[in-house]
Write an enzyme that holds these catalytic residues in place. Structure first.
Site, short mmCIF file in Angstrom:
data_model
loop_
_atom_site.label_atom_id
_atom_site.label_comp_id
_atom_site.label_asym_id
_atom_site.label_seq_id
_atom_site.Cartn_x
_atom_site.Cartn_y
_atom_site.Cartn_z
N GLY A 40 2.38 25.59 1.34
CA GLY A 40 2.13 24.19 0.96
C GLY A 40 0.75 24.00 0.34
O GLY A 40 0.02 24.97 0.09
N ASN B 250 9.50 27.12 5.28
CA ASN B 250 10.93 26.94 4.94
C ASN B 250 11.09 26.39 3.53
O ASN B 250 12.20 26.09 3.10
CB ASN B 250 11.64 26.04 5.97
CG ASN B 250 11.15 24.60 5.91
OD1 ASN B 250 10.22 24.29 5.17
ND2 ASN B 250 11.79 23.73 6.68
N ASP C 43 12.52 28.06 9.37
CA ASP C 43 12.11 26.76 9.87
C ASP C 43 11.54 26.95 11.28
O ASP C 43 12.23 27.52 12.14
CB ASP C 43 13.37 25.86 9.90
CG ASP C 43 13.03 24.42 10.16
OD1 ASP C 43 12.05 24.16 10.87
OD2 ASP C 43 13.76 23.54 9.65
N SER D 182 -4.97 14.57 11.32
CA SER D 182 -5.26 13.62 10.24
C SER D 182 -6.11 12.47 10.75
O SER D 182 -6.01 12.07 11.91
CB SER D 182 -3.92 13.08 9.73
OG SER D 182 -4.13 11.94 8.94
N TYR E 100 4.96 8.96 11.20
CA TYR E 100 4.21 10.16 10.81
C TYR E 100 2.88 10.21 11.56
O TYR E 100 2.53 11.22 12.17
CB TYR E 100 3.95 10.16 9.28
CG TYR E 100 2.81 11.06 8.89
CD1 TYR E 100 2.98 12.43 8.88
CD2 TYR E 100 1.54 10.53 8.58
CE1 TYR E 100 1.92 13.28 8.57
CE2 TYR E 100 0.49 11.36 8.26
CZ TYR E 100 0.67 12.73 8.26
OH TYR E 100 -0.38 13.55 7.96
N LYS F 200 1.18 12.90 14.64
CA LYS F 200 -0.11 13.59 14.69
C LYS F 200 -0.82 13.30 16.03
O LYS F 200 -1.42 14.18 16.63
CB LYS F 200 -1.01 13.18 13.51
CG LYS F 200 -0.51 13.68 12.16
CD LYS F 200 -0.52 15.20 12.06
CE LYS F 200 0.09 15.72 10.78
NZ LYS F 200 0.32 17.17 10.77
N PHE G 237 -9.49 13.91 6.20
CA PHE G 237 -9.48 12.67 5.45
C PHE G 237 -8.58 12.94 4.23
O PHE G 237 -7.52 13.54 4.40
CB PHE G 237 -10.93 12.21 5.19
CG PHE G 237 -11.48 11.62 6.48
CD1 PHE G 237 -11.51 10.25 6.66
CD2 PHE G 237 -11.87 12.43 7.55
CE1 PHE G 237 -11.92 9.70 7.87
CE2 PHE G 237 -12.29 11.88 8.75
CZ PHE G 237 -12.32 10.51 8.91
N ASN G 238 -8.91 12.54 3.02
CA ASN G 238 -7.92 12.67 1.93
C ASN G 238 -8.17 13.92 1.08
O ASN G 238 -9.06 13.92 0.23
CB ASN G 238 -7.97 11.43 1.04
CG ASN G 238 -7.42 10.20 1.74
OD1 ASN G 238 -7.79 9.91 2.88
ND2 ASN G 238 -6.54 9.49 1.08
N ASN H 59 3.40 10.26 -3.75
CA ASN H 59 2.94 9.12 -2.94
C ASN H 59 1.44 8.99 -3.05
O ASN H 59 0.90 7.89 -2.93
CB ASN H 59 3.27 9.36 -1.46
CG ASN H 59 4.75 9.29 -1.19
OD1 ASN H 59 5.39 8.32 -1.56
ND2 ASN H 59 5.28 10.33 -0.57
N ARG I 3 -11.56 5.26 0.67
CA ARG I 3 -11.14 6.47 1.39
C ARG I 3 -12.24 7.52 1.30
O ARG I 3 -13.05 7.51 0.38
CB ARG I 3 -9.88 7.09 0.75
CG ARG I 3 -8.63 6.26 0.84
CD ARG I 3 -8.05 6.26 2.24
NE ARG I 3 -6.81 5.51 2.31
CZ ARG I 3 -6.73 4.19 2.44
NH1 ARG I 3 -7.82 3.45 2.51
NH2 ARG I 3 -5.55 3.60 2.52
N PRO J 186 2.00 -2.21 1.53
CA PRO J 186 2.06 -2.55 2.96
C PRO J 186 1.62 -1.37 3.82
O PRO J 186 1.96 -0.22 3.53
CB PRO J 186 3.54 -2.86 3.20
CG PRO J 186 4.13 -3.11 1.86
CD PRO J 186 3.31 -2.36 0.87
N1 UDP Z 1 -3.10 4.33 -4.22
C1 UDP Z 1 -2.92 3.54 -5.35
N2 UDP Z 1 -1.89 3.85 -6.20
C2 UDP Z 1 -1.05 4.90 -5.99
C3 UDP Z 1 -1.25 5.71 -4.84
C4 UDP Z 1 -2.28 5.38 -3.98
O1 UDP Z 1 -3.66 2.59 -5.58
O2 UDP Z 1 -0.12 5.11 -6.78
C5 UDP Z 1 -4.20 4.01 -3.29
C6 UDP Z 1 -3.73 3.68 -1.89
O3 UDP Z 1 -3.41 2.30 -1.77
C7 UDP Z 1 -4.96 4.07 -1.08
C8 UDP Z 1 -5.57 5.23 -1.85
O4 UDP Z 1 -5.02 5.15 -3.18
O5 UDP Z 1 -5.89 3.03 -1.04
C9 UDP Z 1 -5.22 6.59 -1.27
O6 UDP Z 1 -3.83 6.63 -1.08
P1 UDP Z 1 -3.05 7.93 -0.66
O7 UDP Z 1 -1.60 7.57 -0.55
O8 UDP Z 1 -3.41 9.04 -1.61
O9 UDP Z 1 -3.66 8.31 0.75
P2 UDP Z 1 -3.70 7.48 2.13
O10 UDP Z 1 -3.14 6.13 1.94
O11 UDP Z 1 -2.91 8.31 3.05
O12 UDP Z 1 -5.14 7.42 2.51
#
Ligand code: UDP
Length: 346
Positions: free
Chosen positions: A13, A35, A61, A128, A153, A157, A182-183, A202, A235, A300
């Protein structure tokens, strides 16, 4: 001395593959267990090209205890494991919570059971910052209160950390580190491995790079009226190579500890917050291109603002981030461009 073997679940991954490269570079012998539910088989070849080493890998798996046990029987003298294998899409976990509870919890229980049975003393667990929810005080430290998770999810964790804690409390011979990421963003500087989302991404950075590559029409920034410097969410981002190196440090540190049982959590981030707009603008600047984006509605469940205090990892693991968002966003783009030329199996 023969190299020390480490089982890496989810090693094909995104974070797993970068960690496998760092393990090899540090002299370990990683054994990938995957897997390929969210990874491409072609990544193994890419890892081998980067490192010049062949990598032992098993397709299975971790929820299948009998199949997983065969790895432990076949591989002698394994030192420990790094456990990445897990489902990780927040939205999907809300729609299909049982998949998440079954997959993410059972695979850890199986791994721990096998570790105790075969005498593997070390575990590095992929956790996370989601365990903190929306913290009241920033930056968050490892002692900040764990809040009720805002998705199944996130809950997995939290529960996984508790499962490890309870196992350690039972005086099992286990030394474990839970790494609270973090991210993670960016890709290996060779552009041979990187994030490979299946379907519509996502996460922010793969969405940005796919938009820049023309695969998506436009990026929507989720919310622009939050109480932050420019109205968009904050973030703490971290270059995936820095993050991968932290796993090697954690493994080294665990081996230097004399107790029979321990479990410590570590925040891993840059220790600094960036807004979504700052990420977009930095991406445009460092790669000298214009991104098609628009300001849209809030997503949301989004945490408004989070960044970590990473002093504990710095003092105890002797780990520091070396790469900033500029490098990460350049590497992410180089990987996206390179993806066109890579033959992937799936
Ligand atoms: N975000 C955004 N547009 C997208 C995807 C994410 O504005 O198409 C924003 C999201 O609202 C968040 C930040 O980018 O504020 C990081 O989002 P991500 O999903 O990468 O990570 P997480 O929410 O898990 O911190």
């Amino acid at each position: 001395m023969s190299k020390q073997k480490i089982i890496v679940t989810g090693g094909a991954g995104y974070i797993g593959s970068h960690t496998v490269v760092e393990l090899i570079e540090a002299g370990y012998e990683p054994i990938i267990v995957d897997n390929y539910s969210n990874a491409d088989r072609g990544i193994i070849v890419q890892i081998e090209k980067i490192t010049g080493k062949t990598v032992q890998h098993y397709e299975l798996d971790c929820n299948d205890l009998a199949a997983f046990r065969k790895v432990f029987e076949a591989e002698k003298n394994v030192l420990g494991s790094i456990h990445f294998a897990a489902a990780k899409a927040v939205g999907e976990s809300v729609a299909n919570p049982l998949k998440y509870y079954h997959n993410n919890l059972q695979s850890l229980v199986n791994l721990l059971q096998l570790q105790l049975e075969f005498g593997l003393e070390y575990l590095v667990f992929s956790s996370s910052c989601t365990v903190y929810g929306q913290p009241e005080k920033l930056p968050v430290t490892e002692n900040s209160p764990i809040q009720k998770a805002n998705s199944p999810y996130g809950n997995t964790k939290q529960i996984c950390e508790e499962i490890i804690e309870d196992t350690v409390t039972s005086k099992a011979k286990l030394k474990a580190a839970s790494l609270r990421y973090f991210n993670p963003i960016g890709a290996h500087p060779s552009a041979m491995i990187g994030e490979l989302p299946f379907g519509v991404p996502n996460n922010l950075v793969p969405f940005i790079t796919q938009t820049a590559a023309g695969l998506r029409e436009s990026l929507t920034i989720f919310g622009h009226d939050y109480d932050t410097v420019d109205g968009t969410c904050v973030r703490d981002y971290i270059h995936v190579v820095d993050l991968a190196k932290a796993h090697v440090r954690a493994l080294d540190w665990l081996q230097s500890q004399e107790q029979n049982s321990l479990h410590e959590a570590f925040n891993l981030g840059m220790g600094k917050g960036y807004t979504v707009l700052e990420i977009v603008q930095t991406f445009e600047k460092v790669n000298d291109l214009k991104l098609n984006y628009r300001l849209g509605d809030r997503r949301p469940g989004d945490v408004v603002k989070i960044y970590g205090n990473v002093d504990k990892a710095s003092h105890i693991l002797k780990w520091q981030t070396k790469l900033g968002i500029e490098e990460a966003l350049k590497d992410a783009w180089r990987w996206e461009e390179r993806l066109k030329g890579i033959e992937l199996v799936k």
